[in-house]
Scaffold this motif. Structure first.
Motif, mmCIF file in Angstrom:
data_model
loop_
_atom_site.group_PDB
_atom_site.id
_atom_site.type_symbol
_atom_site.label_atom_id
_atom_site.label_comp_id
_atom_site.label_asym_id
_atom_site.label_seq_id
_atom_site.Cartn_x
_atom_site.Cartn_y
_atom_site.Cartn_z
ATOM 1 N N HIS A 55 85.677 -21.422 82.673
ATOM 2 C CA HIS A 55 86.582 -20.263 82.684
ATOM 3 C C HIS A 55 86.623 -19.519 81.335
ATOM 4 O O HIS A 55 86.633 -18.276 81.303
ATOM 5 C CB HIS A 55 87.981 -20.763 83.067
ATOM 6 N N HIS B 233 85.814 -15.681 80.162
ATOM 7 C CA HIS B 233 86.631 -14.696 79.434
ATOM 8 C C HIS B 233 85.780 -13.973 78.384
ATOM 9 O O HIS B 233 85.906 -12.761 78.194
ATOM 10 C CB HIS B 233 87.822 -15.379 78.756
ATOM 11 N N ASP C 275 92.749 -12.854 84.107
ATOM 12 C CA ASP C 275 91.795 -13.570 84.968
ATOM 13 C C ASP C 275 91.195 -12.663 86.040
ATOM 14 O O ASP C 275 91.905 -11.897 86.698
ATOM 15 C CB ASP C 275 92.501 -14.760 85.623
HETATM 16 ZN ZN ZN Z 1 92.078 -17.086 81.963
#
Ligand code: ZN
Ligand code: KG4
Length: 341
Positions: free
Chosen positions: A111, A115, A302
């Motif tokens: 993750h 980003h 996100d």
């Molecule tokens: Zn995040």
């Protein structure tokens, strides 16, 4: 190469189609904020169940927006670490199963690497190596991105992440969840010098920092004011807190620029949307003669587009998932999260 990417590590169910790591053909984000706002924070089991309900819908929407049939995608990617484990398992298992059913490669994505990759979507010219400040809800680190899939952590938080500190302070100020954007808005009309807040220093670790002292100071200020019946200058406190967070992060990043002689600097993660941080980073870039790359606001939080961007480089590096691929609640950015076949 067109990758269908899925993201479900926290409270957004997202799907996107990304071409060759750089071109966004679609980007769908279904947020659960309204649900979790009722509880003042993310309730993990509710998040997992909402992902279950939304994952097919967002995938179909991402395919429709890109005007593609699912059989036209070349690979499927999903966030497999780090995050809320129940939430991760929904998107990871859905992505893995979809890839299996279509006989296409499955690409597990970290993750936080995602980003960082959000920045590739906005700046076609950006290539590693570059220095990155990661400031998200769960992570705050200074990382050297040596190559698309090679990372070195130079420093980071000893306790709370920046976003976590924003969310906790927001609760104390009673502005609700998620705290970051609300504190940012409240701070716009406040005096950043109104309250004196502590600075963290970690002995012999100039690139490390801490947010717990700062958070406690804000909580104590609010409680003392309440006990004495004084009215708190909420705008001033929000502005002073934003200034303190900036003062914690930016000088460390600047020190890392000097240590590494970096020419290019990225800031990624939800807190990269903070207006005070963005302004302070652009001042730092002028001072240090570095070029600053900030993701556009809609790619700071996100989303699956960033997962699809990173997935392309993981694919090129041969980091593919196999049938036994699992998901993990924690994983260093340097760890290859592919489970061996
Ligand atoms: Zn995040
Ligand atoms: O990167 P992200 O979407 O999720 C994680 O990977 O953790 O970051 C979410 C965090 C939340 O803590 C949220 O309050 C914070 O980013 N955030 C902000 C702003 N927008 C979102 N913090 C400060 N200022 C903002 N404008």
């Amino acid at each position: 190469m067109r990758i269908l990417a899925i993201e479900s590590s926290c409270d957004e169910t997202a799907a996107a189609i990304i071409e060759d790591g750089r071109k966004m053909l679609s980007n769908v984000v279904d947020t659960q904020i309204a649900t979790h706002a009722l509880y003042g924070g993310v309730v993990p089991e509710i998040a997992s169940r909402r992902h279950m309900e939304a994952v097919v819908r967002v995938t179909e929407q991402a395919l429709a927006d890109a005007e593609m049939d699912k059989h036209e995608v070349d690979a499927v990617a999903a966030t497999c670490a780090p995050g809320l484990i129940g939430a991760l398992l929904v998107g990871a298992n859905f992505g893995k199963s979809l890839a299996f059913a279509m006989n296409k490669p499955f690409i597990p994505v970290h993750h936080i690497r995602g980003h960082i990759a959000a920045t590739y979507l906005a700046y076609p010219e950006l290539k590693p190596p570059f220095l990155t400040l990661i400031a998200s809800g769960g992570h705050s680190e200074i990382v050297m991105v040596k190559d698309y899939t090679e990372f070195e952590i130079l420093g980071g938080t000893r306790d709370d992440a920046a976003g976590e500190a924003f969310d906790k302070v927001a609760r104390v100020l009673g502005v609700g969840y998620p705290g970051g954007p609300k504190i940012d808005a409240l701070a716009q009309n406040g005096d950043p010098k109104r309250y004196k807040l502590p600075d963290s220093r970690i002995k012999d670790a100039p690139l490390d920092f801490s947010f717990s002292g700062l958070k406690t100071a804000v909580i104590n200020l609010a409680h003392n004011a309440e006990q004495k019946g004084e009215t708190l200058d909420r705008e001033g406190l929000a502005a002073s807190f934003c200034a303190a967070v900036v003062h914690t992060l930016v000088p460390r990043l600047e020190e890392a620029v000097h240590q590494t002689h970096a020419r290019n600097v990225v800031c990624a993660g939800g807190v990269a949307a903070n207006s005070f941080l963005r302004a302070a980073l652009s001042d730092m870039a002028k001072r240090t003669h570095t070029r600053l790359f900030l993701p556009p606001l809609k790619l700071c939080g996100d989303n699956a587009a960033m997962i699809g961007a990173q997935a392309y480089y993981e694919y090129l590096a041969g980091n593919l998932g196999h049938t036994l691929q699992n998901a993990y609640p924690t994983a260093d950015i340097g760890r290859n999260i592919c489970d061996k076949a």
